[in-house]
Design an enzyme around this catalytic site. Structure first.
Site, PDB file in Angstrom:
ATOM      1  CE  LYS A 232      14.261 -35.087 -30.047  1.00 39.82           C
ATOM      2  NZ  LYS A 232      13.765 -33.729 -30.020  1.00 39.82           N
TER       3      LYS A 232
ATOM      4  CE  LYS B  65       6.260 -37.064 -34.363  1.00 38.54           C
ATOM      5  NZ  LYS B  65       6.531 -35.716 -33.952  1.00 38.54           N
TER       6      LYS B  65
ATOM      7  CE  LYS C 217       5.182 -32.323 -28.308  1.00 40.76           C
ATOM      8  NZ  LYS C 217       6.366 -31.517 -28.515  1.00 40.76           N
TER       9      LYS C 217
END
Ligand code: TYM
Length: 338
Positions: free
Chosen positions: A203, A200, A113
């Protein structure tokens, strides 16, 4: 006999997708009758990346409503909002001071991230797993049902509990906080993206076609599955690596159809992608229909939702405060006066 306790949560960022449901929420629903169940909407985690303050409260309420729509029964589970229990922030600070920085720097999700965030990485993003450890340890959770991607965070929570709290501050083998176990099911723990079977479903992926959201309309579901990446082989099979898209879509179909892996492997072994996709479209629309119907029934009943979250917060606060007092006392803090 005392029932084992579970705790888990989802961030109210963006819309929840079938990965969140199949990897986590569905398992909470299955466990809630046999386990003492605490499920929270982790809104404090949602502000670790840039977010829209105008949407936070609404997304938090919608996420709680989705828990109920997926089958969480407030008579069996305590449903609450993380920030409604202040003990989470306080325990997070105490654990911050006990945890070495390099334990956090090696977290895979932080690395991934923070690369995406560039120079704008908040301390909160680094601290995210400590808040998660606080969430879990406050409730003396025995088991934490999560998807595969949370395994490393769970290991960190265990290390903090064992090595940094219990062994350092527990006298005579006195356990201050319970060391939790992850509960990662073999099916559904890692649902992959529709546009790339090797990454994966997430969201935060910029392409909405990469995921099926729980509230997507039948038309949108159809469109997304029709566009989903395939390969040039005829016949679908589980390969575990060579054909990631076939593995993923067949796996999703096995769960949603309720038929299981062995049966669908036989059913689809000679099927072309077009026919298979139609089966997957039908199974997906059918299994999301009851969730969407239930969601539409409750989402506009603010009093109903508020009452559930109020009761949940009361119950959660009472459990969390007891644990926090135990930790404060073990760490040597002066008792609050009065
Ligand atoms: P979040 O919101 O990213 O994910 C919520 C849950 O969904 C699972 N999940 C998936 N499972 C299968 N396939 C996928 N593609 C997929 N994507 C997400 C996640 O593993 C997770 O179980 N850090 C947590 C939230 C949290 C938490 C906690 C969980 C905060 N405090 C305490 C348990 C206990 C997270 O990943 O949220």
């Amino acid at each position: 006999m005392n029932r084992l306790r579970i705790l888990s949560g989802v961030q109210p960022t963006g819309s929840l997708h079938i990965g969140n449901w199949l990897g986590a929420i569905r398992n909470w629903v299955n466990l809630q009758n046999t386990h003492e169940t605490y499920v929270c909407v982790v809104d404090l985690h949602a502000i670790t990346m840039s977010y829209d303050p105008i949407k936070l409260a609404e997304d938090t309420r919608n996420t709680a409503a989705l828990y109920l729509a997926c089958g969480i029964n407030p008579e069996h589970s305590t449903v609450f909002v993380q920030s409604h229990v202040r003990a989470h922030s306080e325990l997070c600070w105490l654990l911050n001071c006990l945890t070495p920085l390099n334990w956090l720097e090696r977290m895979i999700q932080f690395k991934e991230k923070s690369i995406k965030q560039g120079s704008n990485v908040s301390i909160g993003l680094l601290d995210y797993p400590i808040m998660m450890a606080a969430d879990i340890l406050l409730y003396d959770a025995d088991l934490v049902p999560v998807g595969e991607d949370q395994k490393q965070h769970l290991e960190l929570a265990r290390d903090i509990a064992q090595q940094r709290v219990n062994s350092r501050f527990g006298k005579d083998e006195n356990v201050i906080v319970k060391v939790p176990e992850p509960l990662i099911m073999s099916e559904g723990a890692r649902i992959m993206s529709l546009v790339d079977g090797r990454s994966k479903m997430s969201k935060s992926h910029p392409d909405d076609n990469s995921r099926i959201n729980l509230l997507d309309s039948p038309d949108l579901i159809k469109k997304k599955i029709k566009r989903a990446k395939t390969d040039s082989n005829i016949g679908l099979e589980f390969t575990n690596t060579d054909r990631p898209e076939a593995d993923n879509l067949l796996g999703i179909y096995a769960i949603l159809s309720g038929k299981g892996r062995e049966t669908v492997a036989i059913e689809c072994s000679e099927m072309g992608w077009g026919n298979f996709k139609q089966l997957l479209i039908d199974a997906t629309i059918e299994s999301l229909k009851p969730i969407q119907n239930h969601y539409n029934e409750i989402i506009n009943d603010r009093t109903y939702m508020d009452n559930i979250l109020k009761e949940g917060a009361q119950k959660a606060n009472s459990v969390a405060d007891t644990t926090l007092q135990r930790v404060r006392s073990a760490l040597g803090f002066l008792k609050t006066i009065g």
